[in-house]
Scaffold this active site. Structure first.
Site, short mmCIF file in Angstrom:
data_model
loop_
_atom_site.label_atom_id
_atom_site.label_comp_id
_atom_site.label_asym_id
_atom_site.label_seq_id
_atom_site.Cartn_x
_atom_site.Cartn_y
_atom_site.Cartn_z
N HIS A 147 -4.34 10.43 -14.74
CA HIS A 147 -4.75 10.83 -13.15
C HIS A 147 -6.18 10.80 -13.02
CE1 HIS A 147 -3.49 14.39 -10.03
NE2 HIS A 147 -4.20 13.11 -9.50
N LYS A 207 -4.16 -3.96 -8.11
CA LYS A 207 -4.90 -4.17 -7.13
C LYS A 207 -6.40 -4.92 -7.54
CE LYS A 207 -4.20 -3.33 -3.37
NZ LYS A 207 -3.52 -3.88 -2.38
N THR A 235 -8.10 -0.90 -2.40
CA THR A 235 -8.35 0.44 -2.62
C THR A 235 -9.60 0.98 -3.48
OG1 THR A 235 -7.30 2.25 -3.55
CG2 THR A 235 -6.65 0.14 -4.44
N ASP A 236 -10.12 2.05 -2.98
CA ASP A 236 -11.00 2.66 -3.76
C ASP A 236 -10.43 2.98 -5.39
OD1 ASP A 236 -9.01 5.02 -3.40
OD2 ASP A 236 -10.61 6.20 -2.63
N GLU A 237 -9.42 2.94 -5.56
CA GLU A 237 -8.83 3.40 -6.82
C GLU A 237 -9.03 2.25 -7.92
OE1 GLU A 237 -4.85 4.88 -7.17
OE2 GLU A 237 -4.83 5.59 -5.12
N LYS A 274 8.95 -7.69 3.15
CA LYS A 274 10.13 -7.68 2.24
C LYS A 274 11.22 -6.64 2.74
CE LYS A 274 11.04 -7.97 -2.61
NZ LYS A 274 10.66 -7.99 -3.88
N TYR A 316 -0.71 0.61 -11.05
CA TYR A 316 -1.00 0.00 -9.66
C TYR A 316 -2.36 -0.19 -9.28
CZ TYR A 316 -2.35 1.09 -4.74
OH TYR A 316 -2.85 0.66 -3.38
P1 NAD Z 1 3.58 1.09 2.06
O1 NAD Z 1 4.09 1.28 0.83
O2 NAD Z 1 3.71 2.20 3.14
O3 NAD Z 1 4.05 -0.26 2.77
C1 NAD Z 1 4.02 -1.60 2.02
C2 NAD Z 1 4.76 -2.47 2.64
O4 NAD Z 1 4.61 -3.62 1.82
C3 NAD Z 1 6.19 -2.36 2.83
O5 NAD Z 1 6.57 -2.39 4.36
C4 NAD Z 1 6.99 -3.20 2.00
O6 NAD Z 1 8.05 -3.44 2.36
C5 NAD Z 1 6.11 -4.43 1.92
N1 NAD Z 1 6.27 -5.26 0.81
C6 NAD Z 1 6.13 -4.71 -0.33
N2 NAD Z 1 6.49 -5.86 -1.33
C7 NAD Z 1 6.54 -6.96 -0.41
C8 NAD Z 1 6.66 -8.18 -0.87
N3 NAD Z 1 6.76 -8.81 -2.26
N4 NAD Z 1 6.58 -9.18 0.20
C9 NAD Z 1 6.61 -8.56 1.39
N5 NAD Z 1 6.28 -7.50 1.95
C10 NAD Z 1 6.51 -6.45 0.65
O7 NAD Z 1 1.76 0.77 1.84
P2 NAD Z 1 0.53 1.37 2.47
O8 NAD Z 1 0.44 2.85 2.32
O9 NAD Z 1 0.58 0.77 4.21
O10 NAD Z 1 -0.72 0.27 1.99
C11 NAD Z 1 -0.78 -0.99 2.53
C12 NAD Z 1 -1.90 -1.67 1.82
O11 NAD Z 1 -3.00 -0.86 1.85
C13 NAD Z 1 -1.52 -1.81 0.41
O12 NAD Z 1 -2.20 -3.02 -0.05
C14 NAD Z 1 -2.29 -0.59 -0.31
O13 NAD Z 1 -2.77 -0.97 -1.67
C15 NAD Z 1 -3.59 -0.68 0.49
N6 NAD Z 1 -4.13 0.88 0.59
C16 NAD Z 1 -3.46 1.86 0.83
C17 NAD Z 1 -4.20 3.13 0.80
C18 NAD Z 1 -3.19 4.45 1.27
O14 NAD Z 1 -3.66 5.64 1.14
N7 NAD Z 1 -1.97 4.28 1.50
C19 NAD Z 1 -5.31 3.47 0.68
C20 NAD Z 1 -5.97 2.24 0.52
C21 NAD Z 1 -5.62 0.98 0.26
P1 TYD Z 2 -1.05 9.86 -3.99
O1 TYD Z 2 -0.81 10.37 -2.47
O2 TYD Z 2 -0.17 9.48 -4.86
O3 TYD Z 2 -2.34 8.83 -3.86
P2 TYD Z 2 -3.49 8.43 -5.17
O4 TYD Z 2 -3.09 7.23 -4.98
O5 TYD Z 2 -4.81 8.74 -4.79
O6 TYD Z 2 -2.98 9.22 -6.29
O7 TYD Z 2 -2.04 11.34 -4.54
C1 TYD Z 2 -2.85 11.81 -4.09
C2 TYD Z 2 -3.35 12.91 -4.99
O8 TYD Z 2 -2.34 14.00 -4.78
C3 TYD Z 2 -3.42 12.93 -6.09
O9 TYD Z 2 -4.55 13.44 -6.72
C4 TYD Z 2 -2.14 12.92 -7.06
C5 TYD Z 2 -1.81 14.27 -6.19
N1 TYD Z 2 -0.30 14.60 -6.08
C6 TYD Z 2 0.23 15.83 -6.61
O10 TYD Z 2 -0.69 16.82 -6.98
N2 TYD Z 2 1.45 15.82 -6.62
C7 TYD Z 2 2.19 15.01 -6.03
O11 TYD Z 2 3.54 15.14 -6.01
C8 TYD Z 2 1.76 13.57 -5.63
C9 TYD Z 2 2.75 12.56 -4.96
C10 TYD Z 2 0.39 13.62 -5.61
#
Ligand code: NAD
Ligand code: TYD
Length: 337
Positions: free
Chosen positions: A273, A151, A123-125, A34, A147
């Site tokens: 948190h 998930k 996610t682990d969350e 999107k 969030y």
């Molecule tokens: P991100 O926020 O960087 O990217 C999300 C992407 O999804 C963006 O390109 C956005 O434009 C697109 N998007 C959002 N809503 C949409 C919609 N309705 N239709 C089509 N596209 C849409 O996210 P990320 O960090 O790359 O995470 C990707 C996936 O991995 C997510 O499902 C997230 O829950 C999961 N995940 C992320 C982490 C992390 O540490 N980043 C860890 C575990 C799991």
């Molecule tokens: P984040 O990247 O938001 O991931 P998570 O989804 O695991 O919360 O944050 C990682 C950790 O860092 C989490 O314990 C929250 C902390 N954090 C801060 O202390 N300050 C910040 O501004 C942000 C964004 C995260």
């Protein structure tokens, strides 16, 4: 194999598309995104002209569009999501629309087209805070934020499509990812870019929250293996088995950049948190032989180097993105009050 990858312009999705296109047996990758504030086609500039790659701008909750695309593929890998916990605290609505309804729209289209695989990236969350030990895949879910709750809902719906309709769904639950192209609102890129600019680093609470840091390329490799060898109807944790507390990570960052610890600013804690995430990764190791290759000790300094060298990628986001600025103004106003 022909894949529909959703959210491929985001952080992990863009790495996955690059990773999967390097395999010669991949005939087509359609990237449906999107392009929300978090999606950047720049993340995929190097594959944009690949003749096996196609970009479609659109919403995963758009049923007719999704149906049309699903007819052209045999696998869906669903990364598309609203992903930032703090944003979900400010406004949960888009999290439910995309993460829950959007996932169900994809599942329904996959069911009607009898797709060969549906990988739901989670996610682990969803396990919530783990006081002791490590969550296995059959642990109960206690999501704390809108969030993680969205998930968890998506995980349940995805698995219900396996149980009820026999759709070959796999759910993956990954630890916190790090690597190039992560949007600078998440902890590591936010703190690295702020430190590079000598801006305060807003550390929540006492800074002792624990996260596992998984390199994004290790995550992508795990997904690629599960695509081939994962068992339908199963959940797989993807992590490192090693936790780091936030304060220690920030100190490493500041030492590495030669900056003062005075940049650390302890701010009001994030509501709800989670104190600690921890997962068992025995299942994925045993079933598909995956283990992470990049340890945080070498991956983190490399990441700092990447942000130092790629100011052209993140500076415009920090300075020009209205969505980014609006979000931060609200965020800091809330923390100060
Ligand atoms: P991100 O926020 O960087 O990217 C999300 C992407 O999804 C963006 O390109 C956005 O434009 C697109 N998007 C959002 N809503 C949409 C919609 N309705 N239709 C089509 N596209 C849409 O996210 P990320 O960090 O790359 O995470 C990707 C996936 O991995 C997510 O499902 C997230 O829950 C999961 N995940 C992320 C982490 C992390 O540490 N980043 C860890 C575990 C799991
Ligand atoms: P984040 O990247 O938001 O991931 P998570 O989804 O695991 O919360 O944050 C990682 C950790 O860092 C989490 O314990 C929250 C902390 N954090 C801060 O202390 N300050 C910040 O501004 C942000 C964004 C995260």
């Amino acid at each position: 194999m022909k894949l529909l990858v959703t959210g491929g312009a985001g952080f992990i999705g863009s790495h996955f598309i690059r990773h999967i296109l390097s395999q010669s047996d991949i005939e087509l990758v359609i990237n449906l995104d999107k392009l929300t504030y978090a999606g950047h086609l720049d993340n995929l500039r190097d594959v944009a002209k690949n003749r096996r790659y196609r970009f479609v701008r659109g919403d995963i909750a758009n049923g007719p569009l999704v149906k049309r695309l699903v007819r052209q593929v045999d696998v869906i890998v669903n990364f598309a999501a609203e992903t930032h916990v703090d944003r979900s605290i400010q406004d949960a609505a888009p999290f439910l629309t995309t993460n829950v309804i959007g996932t169900q729209v994809l599942l329904e289209a996959a069911r009607q087209a009898s797709l060969h695989r549906f990988i739901q990236i989670s996610t682990d969350e969803v396990y919530g805070s783990i006081a002791k030990g490590a969550a296995k895949e059959n642990a109960p879910l206690y999501p704390s934020s809108p969030y993680s709750a969205s998930k968890a809902a998506a995980d349940h719906i995805a698995l219900s499509y396996f149980t009820t309709f026999g759709l070959p769904v796999i759910v993956t639950r990954a630890a916190n990812n790090y690597g190039p192209f992560q949007y600078p609102e998440k902890f590591l890129p936010l703190f690295i870019t702020h430190a590079l600019e000598d801006q305060p680093l807003p550390l929540y609470g006492d800074g002792r929250n624990v996260r596992e840091w998984l390199h994004v390329t290790d995550h992508c490799e795990a997904i690629a293996r599960l695509l081939e060898r994962g068992r339908p109807g199963q959940i797989y944790n993807i992590g490192t088995g090693r936790g780091h507390n936030n304060l220690d990570v920030v100190k490493i960052l500041l030492r590495r950049l030669g900056k003062t610890e005075k940049l650390i600013q302890f701010v009001k804690d994030r509501p709800g948190h989670d104190r600690r995430y921890a997962m068992s990764v025995a299942k994925i190791k045993k079933e598909v032989g995956w283990a992470p290759r990049i340890n945080f000790g070498s991956g983190f300094p490399e990441l700092i180097g990447w942000y130092e060298e790629h100011r052209h990628w993140w500076e415009p986001i920090l300075r020009q993105s209205k969505a980014y600025r609006r979000y931060f103004v609200k965020q800091y106003a809330r923390r100060a009050s």
